[in-house]
Design an enzyme around this catalytic site. Structure first.
Site, PDB file in Angstrom:
ATOM      1  N   GLY A   1       0.826  -1.210   0.000  1.00  0.00           N
ATOM      2  CA  GLY A   1       0.000   0.000   0.000  1.00  0.00           C
ATOM      3  C   GLY A   1       0.853   1.249   0.000  1.00  0.00           C
TER       4      GLY A   1
ATOM      5  CB  SER B   1       0.898   3.706  -4.608  1.00  0.00           C
ATOM      6  OG  SER B   1      -0.414   3.272  -4.261  1.00  0.00           O
TER       7      SER B   1
ATOM      8  N   GLY C   1      -1.392   7.474   0.886  1.00  0.00           N
ATOM      9  CA  GLY C   1      -1.828   7.399   2.269  1.00  0.00           C
ATOM     10  C   GLY C   1      -0.709   7.102   3.244  1.00  0.00           C
ATOM     11  CG  LEU C   2       0.170   4.455   7.421  1.00  0.00           C
ATOM     12  CD1 LEU C   2       0.775   5.569   8.275  1.00  0.00           C
ATOM     13  CD2 LEU C   2      -0.586   3.452   8.294  1.00  0.00           C
TER      14      LEU C   2
ATOM     15  NE  ARG D   1      -5.475  -3.171  -5.903  1.00  0.00           N
ATOM     16  CZ  ARG D   1      -6.778  -3.097  -5.699  1.00  0.00           C
ATOM     17  NH1 ARG D   1      -7.577  -4.032  -6.156  1.00  0.00           N
ATOM     18  NH2 ARG D   1      -7.279  -2.077  -5.020  1.00  0.00           N
TER      19      ARG D   1
ATOM     20  CE  LYS E   1      -4.287   5.944  -7.446  1.00  0.00           C
ATOM     21  NZ  LYS E   1      -5.313   5.486  -6.477  1.00  0.00           N
TER      22      LYS E   1
ATOM     23  CG  LEU F   1       0.973  -7.532  -2.432  1.00  0.00           C
ATOM     24  CD1 LEU F   1       1.743  -6.745  -1.382  1.00  0.00           C
ATOM     25  CD2 LEU F   1       1.901  -8.512  -3.142  1.00  0.00           C
TER      26      LEU F   1
ATOM     27  CE1 TYR G   1     -10.584  -0.964   7.108  1.00  0.00           C
ATOM     28  CE2 TYR G   1     -11.336   0.017   9.164  1.00  0.00           C
ATOM     29  CZ  TYR G   1     -10.344  -0.176   8.220  1.00  0.00           C
ATOM     30  OH  TYR G   1      -9.119   0.420   8.392  1.00  0.00           O
TER      31      TYR G   1
ATOM     32  CE  LYS H   1      -7.880  -2.329   8.729  1.00  0.00           C
ATOM     33  NZ  LYS H   1      -6.536  -2.398   8.112  1.00  0.00           N
TER      34      LYS H   1
ATOM     35  CB  ILE I   1      -5.421   7.843   8.290  1.00  0.00           C
ATOM     36  CG1 ILE I   1      -4.966   6.921   9.429  1.00  0.00           C
ATOM     37  CG2 ILE I   1      -4.211   8.385   7.539  1.00  0.00           C
ATOM     38  CD1 ILE I   1      -4.141   5.737   8.976  1.00  0.00           C
TER      39      ILE I   1
END
Length: 647
Positions: A22, A24, A26-27, A47, A51, A77, A182, A186, A215
């Site tokens: 991940g 590309s 954000g965090l 992906r 980006k 992934l 979601y 988590k 975030i």
């Protein structure tokens, strides 16, 4: 592990190879830039190639030393195979080993793997689909699982004492409205991290888990497109969130200190202290964790009761309007039927009580029936006195095998004896005739009125649920459909729905026919099914049968044939030729009109063969219905009030 500044050594990212999923945006991107500024070689995986290329350029500009390497790899992934390929590629010495779009690899095994990839699509549980839940399983949990599995295998095989860092969420410690798809993922990541924290001790691999709050990343903007208003209220305004850069600094600080549980805001820290101490994973600081747990013991119930739960309850009315779940809509069909039934019983009770105890009715139709038998005439409590109103006397006159008691020669008896009664379709006449016969084979006026009233109450009570079903199908707006169905219960003429009149039966069969031509309703959303491809000829046949029954009760049911034409010709036609559909629609229209046509043919045979031929016998098609309506009942004329001289 307890962090003691003068005894513990911080993890130093300089010279390390960090692998970030991940990465590309954000965090993930903020963490990659931060680690590059601290001297790390960076591999980012996502992906989107475009980006990744842009992100790699941004990371290059943040390097502490121009000798640092930055590489990217494009892959999904969520599969074990692709994750293993990505880990293997990052450690290889040549880009040629990759079957995916990629730059040149760093060329050595990652020292730390950060599992930052994931997404959230908030929404109310009852409105989300199977695809929504599967997407979260793949994107959130499976991506973390497959990446950590590939990294652990590679590190263990190389006896490489690296780090695996998971990213969970505040809703991985607590549930929240709108995150039913979601939050469980988590929680699962947290469970995976706790399991691996113990197991990876066998290989000297350390495991960490980060629990960020809101975030303010590009993903947050996407979330808000489907996020319920209630969820936004519970999360608080955007200014309560943190930027990706702030989160990246907090995450790195926790990893450097060796914390398993890493948090960066006070609410999440309280939940961590309350739920994350003890067990098989260490806390962050024994003394501070106990102090925070004590504060959480007092503060969290207060927060939950006076902030969290109160906000949810205050939002209940708005929520019901948003998703169409009013208090009765969890079982709308049953609720509408029971409310209708209650209304009908109240109407029936008032119809029986008010004329008998308070005022005399202005309609005196029932007086024509008063001397029926000596036994019943002595009692003031008779069904006919209560329930025979307006046109019911004419239907009873045609249904009764014998003339009804009245002044002179009596009214009716043995079918349609009078021309003016031909304005009334035979459906209710047949029903009254059938309902009046007892097991001894004798016809009873009270039995006819009583049983037909029961059937009228049941039929009219079924109409609001049917209307709700049709409107949900056509409008796809359950709240509006529910309001319309509720209003339909409150008829402006409630007595016609609980007495021997054709309206309840006409309405029931008309709505049944329309419902058969409507798209099926999705049970979870109360909206039209997306798989509907149009009415079939069989559905149209069943619908025309219902319409024909409706026509037998009221002549204006002829107009219902238009629904058949609309369904077969215009509205998503079935996969058959146009001539076949035209012929089907024509045939079913004739079938729908058959009760009216047959009644007109019978009337012509009955009244036009006598010596005293009526005027309508030789006019046009010789249809008695329009003649009787205009000549005897003065339909649509103000002078209808003086039409009594025609009887």
């Amino acid at each position: 592990m307890v962090y003691i500044p003068f005894l513990s050594s911080d993890w130093e990212p300089a010279g390390k190879h960090v692998f970030i999923t991940g990465g590309s945006q954000g965090l993930g991107l903020a963490l990659a830039k931060l680690l590059a500024s601290r001297g790390s070689d960076v591999t980012i995986v996502a992906r989107s190639v475009s980006k990744l290329e842009k992100a790699a350029a941004d990371i290059m500009s943040c390097r502490k030393d121009n000798a640092q390497l930055v590489s990217f790899y494009s892959a999904d992934l969520s599969s074990f195979e692709h994750s293993a390929e990505a880990i293997k590629w990052s450690a290889s010495s040549s880009a040629a080993t990759s079957s995916h779009p990629a730059s040149s690899p760093v060329g050595r095994l990652a020292d730390a793997v950060f599992c930052c990839a994931g997404f959230a699509k908030p929404g109310f549980f009852i409105e989300q689909t199977e695809e929504d839940f599967k997407a979260h399983i793949q994107m959130d949990y499976m991506t973390a699982l497959s990446t950590s599995h590939a990294a652990a295998r590679a590190m263990a095989a190389a006896n490489h004492k690296g780090k695996i860092v998971f990213v969970s969420s505040t809703v991985g410690l607590m549930g929240m409205v709108g995150y039913a798809s979601y939050s469980p993922m988590k929680f699962a990541i947290r469970g995976l991290a706790e399991s691996l924290r113990s197991e990876m001790l066998l290989y000297g691999i350390s495991v960490h888990c980060y629990f960020p709050g809101t975030i303010l990343s590009p993903g947050y903007e996407v979330e808000n497109r489907t996020k319920p208003e209630l969820t936004k209220k519970l999360e608080g305004p955007p200014e309560d969130g943190m930027t990706p850069e702030q989160c990246a600094r907090g995450l790195l600080k926790g990893v450097q200190r060796g914390h398993f549980f890493i948090t960066t805001d006070i609410l999440t820290e309280l939940f961590r202290a309350n739920t994350g101490t003890g067990g098989s994973v260490p806390g962050n600081n024994w003394l501070l964790d106990r102090a925070k747990a004590f504060v959480a013991l007092i503060a969290l119930p207060i927060w939950r009761r006076f902030e969290h739960d109160r906000t949810i309850r205050a939002h209940a009315a708005q929520h019901h309007r948003e998703v169409g779940t009013l208090s009765l809509s969890s079982r709308p069909y049953t609720s509408l039927f029971l409310l209708s039934l209650l209304h009908r019983f109240l109407s029936l009770s008032l119809l029986c009580i008010i004329p008998s105890l308070i005022v005399q009715p202005f309609d005196s139709s029932a007086q024509l029936l008063s001397p029926t038998t000596s036994s019943s005439s002595s009692s003031p409590w008779r069904l006919t006195d209560w329930l025979v109103r307006w046109d019911s006397i004419h239907f009873l006159g045609a249904a009764s095998p014998e003339p009804l008691p009245a002044s002179g020669d009596g009214v009716g008896g043995g079918g349609y004896q009078w021309e003016q009664t031909l304005a009334f379709q035979p459906g209710l006449v047949w029903l009254l005739r059938l309902a009046g016969y007892s097991v001894q084979g004798r016809w009873s006026l009270d039995a006819a009125v009583g049983w037909t009233t029961v059937l009228a109450v049941l039929s009219s009570s079924l109409c609001p649920p049917l209307l709700y079903h049709i409107l949900c199908s056509v409008l796809s707006q359950p709240p509006l459909a529910l309001v319309a169905a509720l209003l339909s219960i409150l008829s402006p003429s409630p007595s016609t729905l609980v007495t021997p009149t054709p309206e309840p039966f006409f309405s029931l069969f008309a709505l049944l026919g329309i419902a058969l031509l409507s798209p099926p309703i999705d049970a979870s959303t109360k909206r039209a099914s997306s798989s509907w491809s149009g009415a079939t000829v069989l559905q149209a046949l069943l619908s025309s049968f219902c319409f024909a029954v409706a026509v037998a009760f009221r002549a204006n049911g002829l107009l219902l044939a238009g629904y058949i034409w609309y369904a077969l010709i215009w509205d998503r036609p079935v996969s058959s030729s146009l001539p076949l559909r035209l012929s089907s629609a024509t045939t079913l229209t004739i079938f729908t009109a058959s009760p009216f046509v047959l009644s007109q043919l019978w009337a012509k045979d009955r009244f036009c063969s006598a010596a005293d031929r009526r005027p309508w016998c030789d006019e046009g098609l010789g249809i008695v219905y329009s003649f009787v309506q205009s000549e005897h009942w003065r339909v649509a004329e103000w002078s209808s009030l003086d039409s009594h001289d025609r009887y």
